[in-house]
Design a protein around this motif. Structure first.
Motif, PDB file in Angstrom:
ATOM      1  N   ASP A 133       8.042   2.091   2.952  1.00  0.00           N
ATOM      2  CA  ASP A 133       7.570   1.451   4.179  1.00  0.00           C
ATOM      3  C   ASP A 133       6.355   0.555   3.964  1.00  0.00           C
ATOM      4  O   ASP A 133       5.924  -0.149   4.885  1.00  0.00           O
ATOM      5  CB  ASP A 133       7.239   2.514   5.234  1.00  0.00           C
ATOM      6  N   ASN A 134       5.779   0.554   2.756  1.00  0.00           N
ATOM      7  CA  ASN A 134       4.571  -0.243   2.489  1.00  0.00           C
ATOM      8  C   ASN A 134       4.887  -1.652   1.976  1.00  0.00           C
ATOM      9  O   ASN A 134       3.960  -2.398   1.617  1.00  0.00           O
ATOM     10  CB  ASN A 134       3.688   0.458   1.443  1.00  0.00           C
ATOM     11  N   GLN A 135       6.123  -2.068   1.950  1.00  0.00           N
ATOM     12  CA  GLN A 135       6.482  -3.321   1.281  1.00  0.00           C
ATOM     13  C   GLN A 135       5.957  -4.579   1.975  1.00  0.00           C
ATOM     14  O   GLN A 135       5.911  -5.642   1.356  1.00  0.00           O
ATOM     15  CB  GLN A 135       8.008  -3.426   1.116  1.00  0.00           C
ATOM     16  N   ASN A 136       5.543  -4.458   3.237  1.00  0.00           N
ATOM     17  CA  ASN A 136       5.076  -5.650   3.965  1.00  0.00           C
ATOM     18  C   ASN A 136       3.582  -5.902   3.821  1.00  0.00           C
ATOM     19  O   ASN A 136       3.046  -6.835   4.414  1.00  0.00           O
ATOM     20  CB  ASN A 136       5.426  -5.522   5.453  1.00  0.00           C
ATOM     21  N   SER A 137       2.900  -5.077   3.042  1.00  0.00           N
ATOM     22  CA  SER A 137       1.457  -5.244   2.900  1.00  0.00           C
ATOM     23  C   SER A 137       1.065  -5.245   1.431  1.00  0.00           C
ATOM     24  O   SER A 137       1.864  -4.924   0.556  1.00  0.00           O
ATOM     25  CB  SER A 137       0.727  -4.087   3.618  1.00  0.00           C
ATOM     26  N   LYS A 138      -0.196  -5.666   1.176  1.00  0.00           N
ATOM     27  CA  LYS A 138      -0.709  -5.564  -0.179  1.00  0.00           C
ATOM     28  C   LYS A 138      -0.918  -4.093  -0.518  1.00  0.00           C
ATOM     29  O   LYS A 138      -1.360  -3.308   0.321  1.00  0.00           O
ATOM     30  CB  LYS A 138      -2.020  -6.327  -0.322  1.00  0.00           C
ATOM     31  N   ILE A 139      -0.639  -3.757  -1.764  1.00  0.00           N
ATOM     32  CA  ILE A 139      -0.690  -2.354  -2.164  1.00  0.00           C
ATOM     33  C   ILE A 139      -1.605  -2.235  -3.383  1.00  0.00           C
ATOM     34  O   ILE A 139      -1.463  -2.974  -4.357  1.00  0.00           O
ATOM     35  CB  ILE A 139       0.723  -1.830  -2.509  1.00  0.00           C
TER      36      ILE A 139
ATOM     37  N   GLU B 268       8.963  -7.882 -11.997  1.00  0.00           N
ATOM     38  CA  GLU B 268       9.253  -9.290 -11.693  1.00  0.00           C
ATOM     39  C   GLU B 268       9.347  -9.569 -10.197  1.00  0.00           C
ATOM     40  O   GLU B 268       9.437 -10.728  -9.787  1.00  0.00           O
ATOM     41  CB  GLU B 268      10.548  -9.726 -12.392  1.00  0.00           C
ATOM     42  N   ASN B 269       9.306  -8.520  -9.369  1.00  0.00           N
ATOM     43  CA  ASN B 269       9.386  -8.707  -7.917  1.00  0.00           C
ATOM     44  C   ASN B 269       8.020  -8.770  -7.250  1.00  0.00           C
ATOM     45  O   ASN B 269       7.929  -8.809  -6.023  1.00  0.00           O
ATOM     46  CB  ASN B 269      10.176  -7.554  -7.280  1.00  0.00           C
ATOM     47  N   VAL B 270       6.939  -8.762  -8.031  1.00  0.00           N
ATOM     48  CA  VAL B 270       5.608  -8.698  -7.427  1.00  0.00           C
ATOM     49  C   VAL B 270       4.673  -9.754  -8.019  1.00  0.00           C
ATOM     50  O   VAL B 270       4.903 -10.276  -9.112  1.00  0.00           O
ATOM     51  CB  VAL B 270       4.975  -7.295  -7.615  1.00  0.00           C
TER      52      VAL B 270
ATOM     53  N   ILE C  51       7.072  -9.890  -3.522  1.00  0.00           N
ATOM     54  CA  ILE C  51       7.685 -11.180  -3.154  1.00  0.00           C
ATOM     55  C   ILE C  51       9.207 -11.073  -3.025  1.00  0.00           C
ATOM     56  O   ILE C  51       9.860 -11.972  -2.510  1.00  0.00           O
ATOM     57  CB  ILE C  51       7.321 -12.268  -4.183  1.00  0.00           C
ATOM     58  N   LYS C  52       9.736  -9.971  -3.485  1.00  0.00           N
ATOM     59  CA  LYS C  52      11.174  -9.733  -3.327  1.00  0.00           C
ATOM     60  C   LYS C  52      11.377  -8.246  -3.080  1.00  0.00           C
ATOM     61  O   LYS C  52      11.159  -7.419  -3.944  1.00  0.00           O
ATOM     62  CB  LYS C  52      11.945 -10.168  -4.577  1.00  0.00           C
ATOM     63  N   LYS C  53      11.782  -7.933  -1.853  1.00  0.00           N
ATOM     64  CA  LYS C  53      11.904  -6.532  -1.455  1.00  0.00           C
ATOM     65  C   LYS C  53      13.135  -5.867  -2.074  1.00  0.00           C
ATOM     66  O   LYS C  53      14.094  -6.536  -2.472  1.00  0.00           O
ATOM     67  CB  LYS C  53      11.978  -6.433   0.065  1.00  0.00           C
ATOM     68  N   VAL C  54      13.082  -4.536  -2.140  1.00  0.00           N
ATOM     69  CA  VAL C  54      14.195  -3.747  -2.659  1.00  0.00           C
ATOM     70  C   VAL C  54      14.582  -2.696  -1.635  1.00  0.00           C
ATOM     71  O   VAL C  54      13.861  -2.463  -0.660  1.00  0.00           O
ATOM     72  CB  VAL C  54      13.819  -3.071  -4.000  1.00  0.00           C
ATOM     73  N   THR C  55      15.700  -2.047  -1.880  1.00  0.00           N
ATOM     74  CA  THR C  55      16.159  -0.998  -0.977  1.00  0.00           C
ATOM     75  C   THR C  55      15.439   0.312  -1.277  1.00  0.00           C
ATOM     76  O   THR C  55      14.908   0.519  -2.378  1.00  0.00           O
ATOM     77  CB  THR C  55      17.677  -0.782  -1.116  1.00  0.00           C
ATOM     78  N   LYS C  56      15.439   1.195  -0.313  1.00  0.00           N
ATOM     79  CA  LYS C  56      14.769   2.477  -0.478  1.00  0.00           C
ATOM     80  C   LYS C  56      15.418   3.268  -1.617  1.00  0.00           C
ATOM     81  O   LYS C  56      16.643   3.341  -1.727  1.00  0.00           O
ATOM     82  CB  LYS C  56      14.834   3.280   0.817  1.00  0.00           C
ATOM     83  N   GLY C  57      14.578   3.834  -2.497  1.00  0.00           N
ATOM     84  CA  GLY C  57      15.077   4.615  -3.623  1.00  0.00           C
ATOM     85  C   GLY C  57      15.462   3.786  -4.827  1.00  0.00           C
ATOM     86  O   GLY C  57      15.958   4.330  -5.830  1.00  0.00           O
ATOM     87  N   PHE C  58      15.199   2.466  -4.753  1.00  0.00           N
ATOM     88  CA  PHE C  58      15.605   1.573  -5.844  1.00  0.00           C
ATOM     89  C   PHE C  58      14.973   1.998  -7.170  1.00  0.00           C
ATOM     90  O   PHE C  58      13.787   2.304  -7.250  1.00  0.00           O
ATOM     91  CB  PHE C  58      15.201   0.137  -5.505  1.00  0.00           C
ATOM     92  N   ALA C  59      15.813   2.008  -8.237  1.00  0.00           N
ATOM     93  CA  ALA C  59      15.385   2.249  -9.630  1.00  0.00           C
ATOM     94  C   ALA C  59      14.779   3.621  -9.860  1.00  0.00           C
ATOM     95  O   ALA C  59      14.056   3.821 -10.838  1.00  0.00           O
ATOM     96  CB  ALA C  59      14.425   1.159 -10.090  1.00  0.00           C
ATOM     97  N   ILE C  60      15.070   4.563  -8.983  1.00  0.00           N
ATOM     98  CA  ILE C  60      14.636   5.940  -9.216  1.00  0.00           C
ATOM     99  C   ILE C  60      15.861   6.785  -9.568  1.00  0.00           C
ATOM    100  O   ILE C  60      16.840   6.817  -8.815  1.00  0.00           O
ATOM    101  CB  ILE C  60      13.924   6.532  -7.989  1.00  0.00           C
TER     102      ILE C  60
END
Length: 394
Positions: free
Chosen positions: A60-66, A107-109, A119-128
């Motif tokens: 849920d944090n993908q829309n903000s700086k982390i 490469e997505n950040v 800069i490129k969002k992923v789906t929940k649970g991606f790459a886990i």
């Protein structure tokens, strides 16, 4: 004379089941046959793991700086956890920190040295990789009587095995006969002599089958000498393969020795290998193969490989189908097994004998380069280009 399939059915009906087993190091287990079921004792992975280099975040944090608060390389089991607005740089194979549910690839950040911006969002649970993604605890991974190839060995290694229980490799004596046959390294005395390639080819095949070959001294064409050599070989081995002396010549003594025993296969309506014999002496099997190198390899594959696989309890098939590239004209009234090559023609598997030399069954070079055996039934006089045909892997 019985067909190949008829002979094989009879042979399999009396094939004994091989039961002996032993414990061997995993590094020595290639091509051996597993004696026991292999069951996972724990899930794998045992903890959520990153499938690539990236940042472990709350989805849920993908829309903000982390903020990047730490880094976790593979092999690090530090107890790290994140809150909202935090992430951990997590490398491939590393454990995923507590609180994270998604990996965002590097490469997505954009990273400014302290914060990442996605800069490129992923789906929940991606790459886990979830717990038990590869296998769960108590899951049956390999059945007993499975042949161990490199993938099976890799799995056993992943499970932590250093030793494994396998079927004992049957000792198979290999006896070449013929007054014209010389052992490798011997000096030729006359122009009629040839070097034995059967000891090399058949022993190599036996190793691939999970057997232990015993190469016996070459025996000249003398019936008493061959009888003594056969008995000596049977005293040392579980099975015996001979090459040469099974045809209709005056000095083909293996033919007579086999027929004086309990004969099981007394020739087959095939080419090459029509004069093959399979017999039993004192409950031990003898496979008397032709002497020509090509014929010996083909009959070893057609008969002994099927016999030993059945004895091991392996459910393997070496037959498949492909489309014939050009007409194949039969040269005999028998079922023919001819050297051929496979090719991939825009995704279509095709088979051809065009590059193989026509002639006698002595041309061992026809089997080089990954050849297969094109199978032409006895009731046919030719196979037509474009026809779906059977072939046997060597």
């Amino acid at each position: 004379m019985k067909s190949y399939d008829e002979n094989l059915k009879i042979l399999k009906s009396i094939t004994p089941k091989w039961e002996l087993n032993e414990r061997v190091a995993l590094t020595n287990a290639l091509n051996r046959v597993l004696a026991d079921d292999i069951i996972a004792q724990a899930p794998y992975p045992a903890y959520p793991t990153s499938a690539m280099d990236g940042y472990a975040i709350k989805f849920d944090n993908q829309n903000s700086k982390i903020k990047v608060i730490n880094i976790t390389p593979a092999g690090d089991d530090s107890n790290i956890s994140i809150n909202d607005g935090q992430c951990v740089k997590t490398l491939t194979g590393a454990l995923v920190c507590d609180g994270a549910d998604t990996i965002v690839p590097i490469e997505n950040v954009k990273f400014d040295g302290e914060y990442i911006e996605i800069i490129k969002k992923v789906t929940k649970g991606f790459a886990i990789r979830d717990i038990g993604e590869s296998y769960k605890a108590k899951e049956l991974l390999l059945r007993a009587r499975t042949k161990l190839g490199y993938c099976e060995l890799a799995l056993l290694s992943e499970l932590g095995y250093s030793y494994v229980n396998v079927l004992v490799a049957p000792r198979v004596a290999l006896l070449s006969t013929g007054s014209e046959v010389l052992d490798i390294g011997q000096t030729k005395d006359n122009k009629s002599q040839i070097y034995s390639s059967n000891s090399i080819s058949i022993s190599s095949l036996l190793k691939l089958m999970g057997c232990e070959p015993i190469i016996m001294p070459i025996i000249k064409d003398d019936k008493k000498s061959i009888q003594n050599a056969v008995q000596n070989a049977l005293n040392q081995a579980d099975f015996l393969i001979t090459t040469g002396g099974v045809s209709v010549g005056d000095f083909d003594f293996m033919r007579d020795i086999a027929r004086e025993s309990q004969i099981i296969v007394d020739g087959a309506s095939i080419k090459p290998g029509r004069h093959i014999k399979v017999a039993k002496i004192n409950n031990k099997f003898i496979f008397a193969l032709p002497g020509f190198a090509y014929s010996a390899i083909v009959t070893c594959v057609l008969f002994f490989r099927e016999f030993i696989n059945h004895s091991f309890g392996l459910n393997l098939t070496h037959q498949s189908k492909a489309i014939l590239k050009e007409d194949y004209i039969k040269k005999s009234p028998f079922e023919e097994f001819s050297a051929a090559t496979l090719s991939n023609d825009n995704g279509i598997l095709k088979i051809s004998t065009e590059s193989k030399k026509s002639g006698s069954s002595a041309i061992i070079g026809n089997l080089a380069g990954g050849a297969v055996l094109l199978r032409c039934p006895s009731h046919k006089t030719k196979l037509n280009a474009g026809e779906v045909v059977e072939y046997i892997k060597i």
